[in-house]
Design a protein around this motif. Structure first.
Motif, PDB file in Angstrom:
ATOM      1  N   PRO A  99       0.993  -1.366   0.076  1.00  0.00           N
ATOM      2  CA  PRO A  99       0.000  -0.004  -0.043  1.00  0.00           C
ATOM      3  C   PRO A  99       0.892   1.181   0.085  1.00  0.00           C
ATOM      4  N   THR A 100       0.560   2.170  -0.832  1.00  0.00           N
ATOM      5  CA  THR A 100       1.273   3.416  -0.937  1.00  0.00           C
ATOM      6  C   THR A 100       1.493   4.105   0.332  1.00  0.00           C
ATOM      7  N   ALA A 101       0.260   4.125   1.158  1.00  0.00           N
ATOM      8  CA  ALA A 101       0.451   4.933   2.221  1.00  0.00           C
ATOM      9  C   ALA A 101       1.287   4.471   3.350  1.00  0.00           C
ATOM     10  N   PHE A 102       1.803   3.135   3.245  1.00  0.00           N
ATOM     11  CA  PHE A 102       2.642   2.716   4.412  1.00  0.00           C
ATOM     12  C   PHE A 102       4.308   2.393   3.771  1.00  0.00           C
ATOM     13  N   THR A 103       4.328   2.696   2.468  1.00  0.00           N
ATOM     14  CA  THR A 103       5.654   2.237   1.867  1.00  0.00           C
ATOM     15  C   THR A 103       6.634   3.153   2.233  1.00  0.00           C
ATOM     16  N   ARG A 120      16.047   0.621  -1.330  1.00  0.00           N
ATOM     17  CA  ARG A 120      15.005  -0.430  -1.031  1.00  0.00           C
ATOM     18  C   ARG A 120      13.599   0.045  -0.647  1.00  0.00           C
ATOM     19  N   LEU A 121      12.569  -0.477  -1.186  1.00  0.00           N
ATOM     20  CA  LEU A 121      11.354  -0.194  -0.573  1.00  0.00           C
ATOM     21  C   LEU A 121      10.925  -1.291   0.598  1.00  0.00           C
ATOM     22  N   ALA A 122      10.374  -0.642   1.475  1.00  0.00           N
ATOM     23  CA  ALA A 122      10.304  -1.245   2.808  1.00  0.00           C
ATOM     24  C   ALA A 122       8.724  -1.091   3.334  1.00  0.00           C
TER      25      ALA A 122
END
Length: 157
Positions: A99-103, A120-122
């Motif tokens: 979800p974009t809101a929590f990335t 990195r994406l987390a």
């Protein structure tokens, strides 16, 4: 369909074109044939075999490199999700959805000169590397663009 804040295609850089490859293989072939002729006159009959194997190995390595150059990493940011896919001419595989809101975007930098070593994406303890095929400078630009796209997607809901 929702708005698209980023649709980036990351392709590995290759410095040798097909024309350059043909020229390089021609030069290596001529050099190997000349060397083989010298060694044959000296009585070393197995050396041309190894020179041929050498040439085949070089061609196989370059063909593998050209095949890898067709692979693409795609990063998409929408108001609802961030998706990373790996695509080849034959298949496509999603390796990350969040979800974009929590990335979050985690940027690993070199302490001495500030170069971006990793990106990195987390989300919730999970991470996936992104943009590994880019140079450190390109990776820094991509990190800023990705953070901006995620920020705009969060605000654009």
């Amino acid at each position: 369909m929702s708005a698209l804040y980023m649709d980036a295609e990351i392709k590995p850089n290759r410095s040798l074109s097909e024309r350059g490859f043909i020229l390089l293989i021609s030069v290596v072939t001529v050099a190997n044939v000349a060397s083989a002729a010298v060694f044959m006159r000296m009585g070393a009959h197995f050396v041309p075999l190894f020179l041929g194997i050498d040439l085949v190995a070089i061609v196989v390595a370059f063909l593998a490199s050209f095949r890898a150059a067709r692979n693409v990493e795609r990063v998409r940011v929408t108001p609802h999700q961030v998706v990373v896919t790996y695509e080849t001419p034959r298949w496509s595989r999603v390796v990350w959805e969040s979800p974009t809101a929590f990335t979050r975007v985690n940027v690993e930098t070199d302490a001495q000169d500030g170069r971006v070593l990793g990106l990195r994406l987390a989300l919730s303890g999970r991470e996936t590397p992104v943009a590994a095929a880019l140079s450190p400078g390109e990776r820094a630009e991509f990190a800023r663009a990705l953070e901006d796209a995620i920020w705009r997607a969060k605000r654009g809901r």
